[in-house]
Design a protein around this motif. Structure first.
Motif, PDB file in Angstrom:
ATOM      1  N   GLY A 110       0.802  -1.227   0.000  1.00 21.92           N
ATOM      2  CA  GLY A 110       0.000   0.000   0.000  1.00 21.92           C
ATOM      3  C   GLY A 110       0.827   1.264   0.000  1.00 21.92           C
ATOM      4  O   GLY A 110       0.278   2.358  -0.201  1.00 21.92           O
ATOM      5  N   THR A 111       2.145   1.146   0.212  1.00 21.12           N
ATOM      6  CA  THR A 111       2.989   2.340   0.288  1.00 21.12           C
ATOM      7  C   THR A 111       4.086   2.384  -0.768  1.00 21.12           C
ATOM      8  O   THR A 111       4.858   3.340  -0.809  1.00 21.12           O
ATOM      9  N   ASP A 161       5.132   1.441  -5.111  1.00 25.78           N
ATOM     10  CA  ASP A 161       4.518   1.210  -6.419  1.00 25.78           C
ATOM     11  C   ASP A 161       4.389  -0.279  -6.710  1.00 25.78           C
ATOM     12  O   ASP A 161       3.356  -0.737  -7.214  1.00 25.78           O
ATOM     13  N   ARG A 214       1.609  -5.551  -6.890  1.00 26.61           N
ATOM     14  CA  ARG A 214       1.147  -4.224  -6.484  1.00 26.61           C
ATOM     15  C   ARG A 214      -0.311  -4.314  -6.053  1.00 26.61           C
ATOM     16  O   ARG A 214      -0.991  -5.309  -6.342  1.00 26.61           O
ATOM     17  N   ILE A 215      -0.789  -3.275  -5.379  1.00 24.16           N
ATOM     18  CA  ILE A 215      -2.206  -3.216  -5.024  1.00 24.16           C
ATOM     19  C   ILE A 215      -3.031  -3.118  -6.304  1.00 24.16           C
ATOM     20  O   ILE A 215      -2.683  -2.387  -7.228  1.00 24.16           O
ATOM     21  N   ARG A 232      -5.724  -2.128  -9.054  1.00 24.21           N
ATOM     22  CA  ARG A 232      -6.205  -0.809  -9.434  1.00 24.21           C
ATOM     23  C   ARG A 232      -7.519  -0.491  -8.718  1.00 24.21           C
ATOM     24  O   ARG A 232      -8.455  -1.276  -8.715  1.00 24.21           O
ATOM     25  N   GLY A 263      -6.418   0.865  -3.657  1.00 24.58           N
ATOM     26  CA  GLY A 263      -5.538   1.576  -2.736  1.00 24.58           C
ATOM     27  C   GLY A 263      -6.274   2.257  -1.597  1.00 24.58           C
ATOM     28  O   GLY A 263      -5.933   2.055  -0.423  1.00 24.58           O
ATOM     29  N   GLY A 321      -1.651   8.445   0.452  1.00 30.73           N
ATOM     30  CA  GLY A 321      -2.387   7.199   0.339  1.00 30.73           C
ATOM     31  C   GLY A 321      -3.793   7.334  -0.179  1.00 30.73           C
ATOM     32  O   GLY A 321      -4.568   6.380  -0.124  1.00 30.73           O
ATOM     33  N   CYS A 322      -4.177   8.508  -0.709  1.00 34.66           N
ATOM     34  CA  CYS A 322      -5.557   8.678  -1.176  1.00 34.66           C
ATOM     35  C   CYS A 322      -5.618   9.572  -2.415  1.00 34.66           C
ATOM     36  O   CYS A 322      -6.624  10.241  -2.643  1.00 34.66           O
ATOM     37  N   ALA A 381       4.404   9.022  -1.264  1.00 42.08           N
ATOM     38  CA  ALA A 381       4.274   7.575  -1.078  1.00 42.08           C
ATOM     39  C   ALA A 381       5.129   7.164   0.123  1.00 42.08           C
ATOM     40  O   ALA A 381       6.232   6.631  -0.013  1.00 42.08           O
TER      41      ALA A 381
END
Length: 333
Positions: free
Chosen positions: A46-47, A49, A92-93, A95, A98, A276-277, A293
Motif C-alpha cells: 500500500g505504500t 509502487d 502491487r495493489i 487498481r 488503494g 495514500g488517497c 508515497a
C-alpha cells in the motif's frame, strides 16, 4: 404469531443484514486477510509502487515459495495484481483498491492499538445552547461571513466531530468544534496576496500520516507556513505512537485531531499533499498537488517509525524550502 407478522419480521431482518452472497464474498476476503504475514505484505504494497517476492520475503524470513503462496491468496480475492518483468514477478495493489486498503488499516488502528474508551454524550440541549453562543462569538470575529454561513459551518463541524470522536480526550469537544470552525472560516476568507503559504495534508482518515507530516512541516517552517490536515473519512483518534511524537513536537492536543476534507480547505491551499488517497482526492485547477508515497506509521515498529519520521522530515524540509523561496521571490512584471 400470524403468518403476516412473521413475514414482516423476516423482511425487516433481511433489510438489516447484508445479502447472503455478499456475506460469502466478504468472508472470503476477510479469510484472506486473517494472517499476520499477509497483512504485513498488504501494508507494504500500500505504500510502494510495486514489490517482488524477494522484497516481501525480507519482511517475514519465509521462503520465497511460501511468500508466493500468500501473494496468490491476496491476488485471488482481488486485492493484489501481478505482472512479470523478465525473470521477476512484480506485485502491487490492484487498481482502485488503494483507498480501500488504506482505510482498512486506518479504521482498525484504534481497535488494534488502544483499548476503547467511552465518551460521555452531552445532552442535546447543552450542545445546542453552546453552539448558539459559539456562532455568536465567531460571527463577530469573522464579519465578512454572513451569520447564516457561520452557523452552517459551526454546525457542520460539530456534526463531524460528534460522529467521529468516539474516545474521551482531555480537550472538551466544543473546544475542538471552535478550533475546527475557525480554521474553516479563515480558509474561506483567505487573502492569497497577503497571507502565508497554505499546505493541506490529506489522508484517508487524518489520523497518522497527515498529522505527522503537518506537525513536522509546521515546526520546520517556524509557523511561516499555514498547515491544515483533512481526511476523506475522518477517523476517531490519533494512534498512540503518533500522539507521543506530536507531544514531543509540542503540538497541543487541541491542534491535532481528525477533520473532514472540505471545499474551503482545498480552495485555500497552495499545495495539497496526498498520503495514500491521491485517486480519491478532488482536484482543483489552481492548486499544486503532490503525492507522498510514505508508509503508514500506525502499526510500525519503533525502528520503522523512526525511519518514517526521517522520511517525512526530509520531504517536509524540501517542501518548506520550496514554499518560502516562492514566497520571497520577486513578482514578475
Amino acid at each position: 404469531m400470524p403468518q403476516e407478522s412473521r413475514a414482516t419480521s423476516r423482511r425487516v431482518l433481511e433489510a438489516g443484514a447484508i445479502s447472503a452472497q455478499s456475506a460469502r464474498n466478504l468472508a472470503t476476503i476477510l479469510g484472506a486477510l486473517g494472517d499476520p504475514v499477509r497483512l504485513r505484505m498488504l501494508s507494504l504494497l500500500g505504500t510502494v509502487d510495486e514489490a517482488s517476492v524477494r522484497d516481501l520475503a525480507a519482511l517475514s524470513d519465509l521462503s520465497q515459495p511460501t511468500v508466493s503462496h500468500h501473494l496468490r491468496v491476496l491476488r485471488d480475492v482481488g486485492l493484489v495484481t501481478s505482472e512479470r518483468h523478465g525473470n521477476w514477478v512484480r506485485y502491487r495493489i490492484a487498481r482502485g483498491r488503494g483507498p480501500t486498503v488504506g482505510t482498512l488499516f486506518d479504521i482498525l488502528a484504534p481497535v488494534a492499538l488502544d483499548p476503547p474508551r467511552t465518551l460521555r454524550p452531552m445532552r442535546p440541549e447543552v450542545v445546542e445552547d453552546s453552539l448558539d453562543r459559539l456562532i455568536g462569538r465567531l460571527a463577530a470575529v469573522y464579519p465578512e461571513a454572513s451569520f447564516d454561513v457561520v452557523g452552517r459551518i459551526v454546525r457542520e463541524c460539530a456534526t463531524t466531530l460528534l460522529r467521529t470522536r468516539t474516545t474521551a480526550g482531555s480537550v472538551p469537544l466544543l473546544t475542538l468544534v471552535e478550533r475546527y470552525a475557525r480554521q474553516r472560516l479563515s480558509d474561506a476568507s483567505r487573502d492569497r496576496a497577503r497571507s502565508a503559504p497554505h499546505v493541506l495534508f490529506v489522508s484517508q482518515t487524518d489520523t497518522a500520516r497527515s498529522q505527522l507530516a503537518a506537525a513536522l512541516t509546521r515546526r520546520l517552517s517556524q509557523h511561516r507556513v499555514v498547515v491544515r490536515t483533512a481526511g476523506l473519512t475522518p477517523g476517531a483518534q490519533i494512534p498512540r505512537n503518533v500522539r507521543t511524537l506530536l507531544t514531543e513536537l509540542e503540538v497541543p492536543e487541541a491542534a491535532a485531531f481528525p477533520k473532514a476534507l472540505t471545499d474551503d480547505a482545498l480552495r485555500a491551499a497552495d499545495v495539497v499533499v496526498t498520503l495514500g488517497c491521491s485517486d480519491a482526492c478532488p482536484v482543483l485547477p489552481h492548486v499544486r498537488y503532490e503525492d507522498w508515497a510514505v508508509g503508514d506509521p500506525t502499526f510500525s515498529s519503533p525502528v520503522g517509525f523512526a525511519a518514517l519520521r526521517d522520511e517525512f522530515q526530509d520531504r517536509a524540509a524540501r517542501l518548506v524550502a520550496d514554499l518560502l523561496d516562492e514566497q520571497l521571490a520577486p513578482t514578475p512584471e
